[in-house]
Design a protein around this motif. Structure first.
Motif, PDB file in Angstrom:
ATOM      1  N   GLY A  63      71.214 -15.771 -78.785  1.00  0.00           N
ATOM      2  CA  GLY A  63      70.306 -15.455 -78.880  1.00  0.00           C
ATOM      3  C   GLY A  63      68.368 -16.170 -79.658  1.00  0.00           C
ATOM      4  N   PRO A  64      68.247 -16.183 -79.048  1.00  0.00           N
ATOM      5  CA  PRO A  64      66.928 -16.616 -79.836  1.00  0.00           C
ATOM      6  C   PRO A  64      66.510 -16.845 -80.422  1.00  0.00           C
ATOM      7  N   PRO A  65      66.197 -17.466 -81.632  1.00  0.00           N
ATOM      8  CA  PRO A  65      65.796 -17.943 -83.007  1.00  0.00           C
ATOM      9  C   PRO A  65      65.705 -16.302 -84.305  1.00  0.00           C
ATOM     10  N   ASP A  66      65.334 -15.835 -84.983  1.00  0.00           N
ATOM     11  CA  ASP A  66      64.527 -15.069 -85.096  1.00  0.00           C
ATOM     12  C   ASP A  66      64.093 -13.848 -84.792  1.00  0.00           C
ATOM     13  N   THR A  67      65.284 -13.174 -83.808  1.00  0.00           N
ATOM     14  CA  THR A  67      64.877 -12.142 -82.787  1.00  0.00           C
ATOM     15  C   THR A  67      65.958 -11.576 -82.963  1.00  0.00           C
TER      16      THR A  67
ATOM     17  N   TYR B  47      70.966 -19.994 -81.049  1.00  0.00           N
ATOM     18  CA  TYR B  47      71.895 -19.254 -82.045  1.00  0.00           C
ATOM     19  C   TYR B  47      72.928 -18.673 -80.773  1.00  0.00           C
TER      20      TYR B  47
ATOM     21  N   LYS C 127      68.046 -10.938 -80.936  1.00  0.00           N
ATOM     22  CA  LYS C 127      68.280 -10.407 -79.434  1.00  0.00           C
ATOM     23  C   LYS C 127      69.420 -10.983 -78.994  1.00  0.00           C
TER      24      LYS C 127
END
Lengths: 113, 115
Positions: free
Chosen positions: A94-98, A32, A100
């Protein structure tokens, strides 16, 4: 490890000229990608984001960015720069589903009249 | 809608002193982040809360930094004792949880100078 590289520390353009800010990322899966802008003395504001689908993303303030998987790039563009666009621009992954964000070091944009 | 509030905006302290920063997120935002932004670098996540629980504090130097978020709203970040390398802007951000929208709303930051 995930990382973001913004090769240009400082860019100067004339008002009305076109703009392209470069961003390269390193990530093992589909990333992302985001662009944020930071005006002096202000917090960061989200310009645009890419999750999937159309690789050309439209954002606020007339900005757009294009995701190129083959080049691991997500460059930000604007066809005609305004003096008010002078700011610092940050690319982030952004690492997916974090929820962050990992930011690049930023590119400072200066606009001459 | 009110944005993320932070105070103070500026702080100058001597090394080995302690300092605290305060953040009030946007109403209804359960996720809160503290970032450290050193001059010439991008923001680096220090700690992430969801409500009053810590989600990630892996980058927080726990020997000197601490953070809390009582009642799941306001948060404070403390440094004790401060070192010269702690000079930075400390940004607070908040977001709606569970949406993975990644739209974090940032406050104006607190600029800390350690002399």
């Amino acid at each position: 490890a995930q990382s973001v590289t913004q090769p240009d520390i400082h860019i100067t353009v004339s008002e009305g000229a076109s703009l392209e800010l470069r961003c390269n990322y390193s990530y093992g899966a589909t990333p992302y990608l985001f662009w944020y802008v930071q005006s002096p003395g202000q917090g960061l504001q989200l310009l645009l984001k890419y999750f999937s689908g159309d690789t050309l993303v439209q954002g606020i303030k007339g900005f757009e960015a294009e995701f190129k998987r083959s080049q691991s790039s997500f460059n930000l563009r604007k066809p005609s720069v305004h003096w008010s666009d002078a700011a610092e621009y940050f690319c982030a992954v952004g690492p997916p589903d974090t929820d962050k964000l990992i930011f690049g070091t930023g590119t400072r944009l200066q606009v001459f009249p | 809608e009110a944005g993320v509030a932070q105070s103070p905006r500026y702080k100058i302290i001597e090394k080995r002193q302690s300092v605290a920063f305060w953040c009030n997120p946007i109403s209804g935002h359960a996720t809160l982040y503290w970032y450290q932004q050193i001059l010439g670098q991008g923001p680096k996540l220090l700690i992430q809360f969801q409500n009053n629980g810590v989600v990630d504090d892996s980058q927080l130097p726990k020997d000197r930094f601490s953070a809390e978020r009582l009642k799941g709203v306001d948060s404070t970040l403390k440094i004790q004792p401060a070192k010269l390398e702690d000079s930075a802007v400390y940004l607070c951000a908040s977001s709606l949880p569970g949406t993975y929208s990644y739209e974090q709303y940032f406050g104006p930051g607190t600029r800390l100078t350690v002399t």
